[in-house]
Design a protein around this motif. Structure first.
Motif, short mmCIF file in Angstrom:
data_model
loop_
_atom_site.label_atom_id
_atom_site.label_comp_id
_atom_site.label_asym_id
_atom_site.label_seq_id
_atom_site.Cartn_x
_atom_site.Cartn_y
_atom_site.Cartn_z
N GLU A 4 0.82 -1.21 0.00
CA GLU A 4 0.00 0.00 0.00
C GLU A 4 0.86 1.26 0.00
O GLU A 4 0.51 2.27 -0.61
N GLU A 5 2.00 1.19 0.69
CA GLU A 5 2.87 2.37 0.81
C GLU A 5 3.46 2.79 -0.53
O GLU A 5 3.97 3.90 -0.66
N ALA A 6 3.41 1.92 -1.52
CA ALA A 6 3.91 2.28 -2.85
C ALA A 6 2.95 3.20 -3.59
O ALA A 6 3.29 3.76 -4.63
N GLU A 7 1.72 3.35 -3.06
CA GLU A 7 0.75 4.32 -3.58
C GLU A 7 0.50 4.17 -5.08
O GLU A 7 0.37 5.16 -5.80
N PHE A 8 0.44 2.93 -5.55
CA PHE A 8 0.19 2.72 -6.97
C PHE A 8 -1.20 3.25 -7.33
O PHE A 8 -2.19 2.93 -6.67
N LEU A 9 -1.26 4.07 -8.35
CA LEU A 9 -2.51 4.72 -8.73
C LEU A 9 -2.66 4.68 -10.25
O LEU A 9 -1.88 5.31 -10.97
#
Length: 365
Positions: free
Chosen positions: A77-82
């Motif tokens: 989640e911390e990779a903030e893939f969007l």
């Protein structure tokens, strides 16, 4: 100490190479003097984008983007893939002609894209100023937080036996790397993934600024079509409208380019010029509260393509550097191409456009 592969540089490219080589069974060590995923990786936008400046650039960015899409479900989640998509913004009829050219280019190569007219552009991005001509939406492009992605790749490499060693490389020879503490490591192959410090590469300074949290202010990665002119300018400072949404609700604002400036401090003139350009496209952006600005150095080559392959003048040294502003996008593809060469296998796309020997002597730099 002896390894199959030593990788100098623990940024996104170096960690991607470590992950790929370790998963192929090689004994790998990564040497990094600072924080893992620091340097240009930490300074970058993290935009994963397919580009069309040349067939070679398209091939590598398209291949790499597909690899990112495969990897996305594994990212923390911390990779903030969007999956925000890229919206190329056209200011006038001339730039709409460029939109149509890009559309034809992408569709001929099976990349999904569609044109937005003025009304549709305003509906997609209400904070853009009125009167813009339209745009091109490439929906499969995405955004990732680069330092976390690099740490994830390194952690995955470690699960396959790779090591991480803190240290500064002072010399690279055909089969050995010397560190600042006097230690010498040997390996069958050595990968130079030191970004702007690699041979044959020049640093290109850029500025970025991030705001407080404003969820919904921007929905896509927005880039003016004039960005392409900015990216190719090599003899003058330049800025372009380039705004990114983050999963945190923050807005990341770019971008600027400077050659010949190796001072890492913020240039108030460049930052102000960059923000003026952003406000020209999104007037309300001037009312947002900024919380941090910074600079970084892109690793640039004369022909705008990375160096992936054997380093001229050496038998066992390989380069994985010179990705300019596309290092995050192309890191996974670079790792696959380099690993294929090291192991004597056929790569997924032609490697010739990226070979360091292609048009200038990297060993002499």
């Amino acid at each position: 100490m002896s390894y199959d592969a030593i990788i100098a540089g623990g940024g996104i490219v170096g960690t991607a190479c470590a992950d790929e080589l370790a998963r192929q069974g090689l004994k790998v060590v990564v040497i990094e003097p600072g924080a893992l995923g620091g340097g240009a990786t930490a300074a970058g936008m993290g935009h994963i984008v397919v580009m069309d400046d040349s067939e070679a650039e398209f091939a590598l960015t398209d291949y790499s983007r597909r690899l990112w899409m495969e990897l996305a479900p594994e990212l923390p989640e911390e990779a903030e893939f969007l999956p925000a998509g890229t919206l190329w913004v056209a200011a006038d009829d001339e730039e709409m002609a460029e939109v149509r050219r890009k559309l034809a280019f992408y569709r001929q190569r099976n990349v999904s894209a569609h044109v937005l007219n003025e009304r549709e552009l305003g509906e997609a991005e209400p904070n853009l100023r009125r009167g813009l001509a339209g745009g091109l939406l490439v929906a499969a492009d995405s955004v990732v937080y680069p330092p976390v992605a690099a740490r994830f790749l390194m952690e995955r490499a470690r699960r396959h036996g790779a090591e991480l060693r803190q240290g500064r490389v002072t010399a690279i020879r055909d089969t050995e790397v010397r560190l600042h503490d006097g230690c010498t490591l040997t390996a069958g192959c050595i990968v130079n993934a030191t970004g702007a410090a690699a041979p044959g590469v020049q640093p290109r300074k850029g500025h970025l600024l991030i705001t407080d949290r404003y969820p919904g202010f921007v929905n896509h990665q927005l880039i003016e079509l004039g960005y392409l002119k900015s990216a190719h300018s090599i003899d003058a400072d330049s800025v372009a409208f380039n705004v990114q949404p983050r999963r945190t609700g923050q807005v990341l604002i770019g971008s600027s380019r400077q050659y010949g400036n190796t001072d890492p401090s913020i240039d108030a003139r460049m930052m102000g010029w960059m923000l003026e350009r952003a406000a020209a496209y999104m007037p309300a952006i001037a009312r947002l509260s900024a919380i941090r600005g910074w600079t970084g150095f892109r690793a640039s080559t004369p022909d705008k393509l990375p160096l992936i392959g054997p380093c001229p003048g050496y038998r066992n040294v390989w380069l994985a550097a010179g990705h300019e502003g596309l290092g995050i996008t192309t890191s996974l593809g670079t790792a696959r191409l380099l690993t294929a060469q090291i192991l004597g296998r056929r790569a997924a796309i032609p490697i010739e456009p990226y070979l360091p020997s292609r048009n200038y002597d990297t060993a002499s730099h």
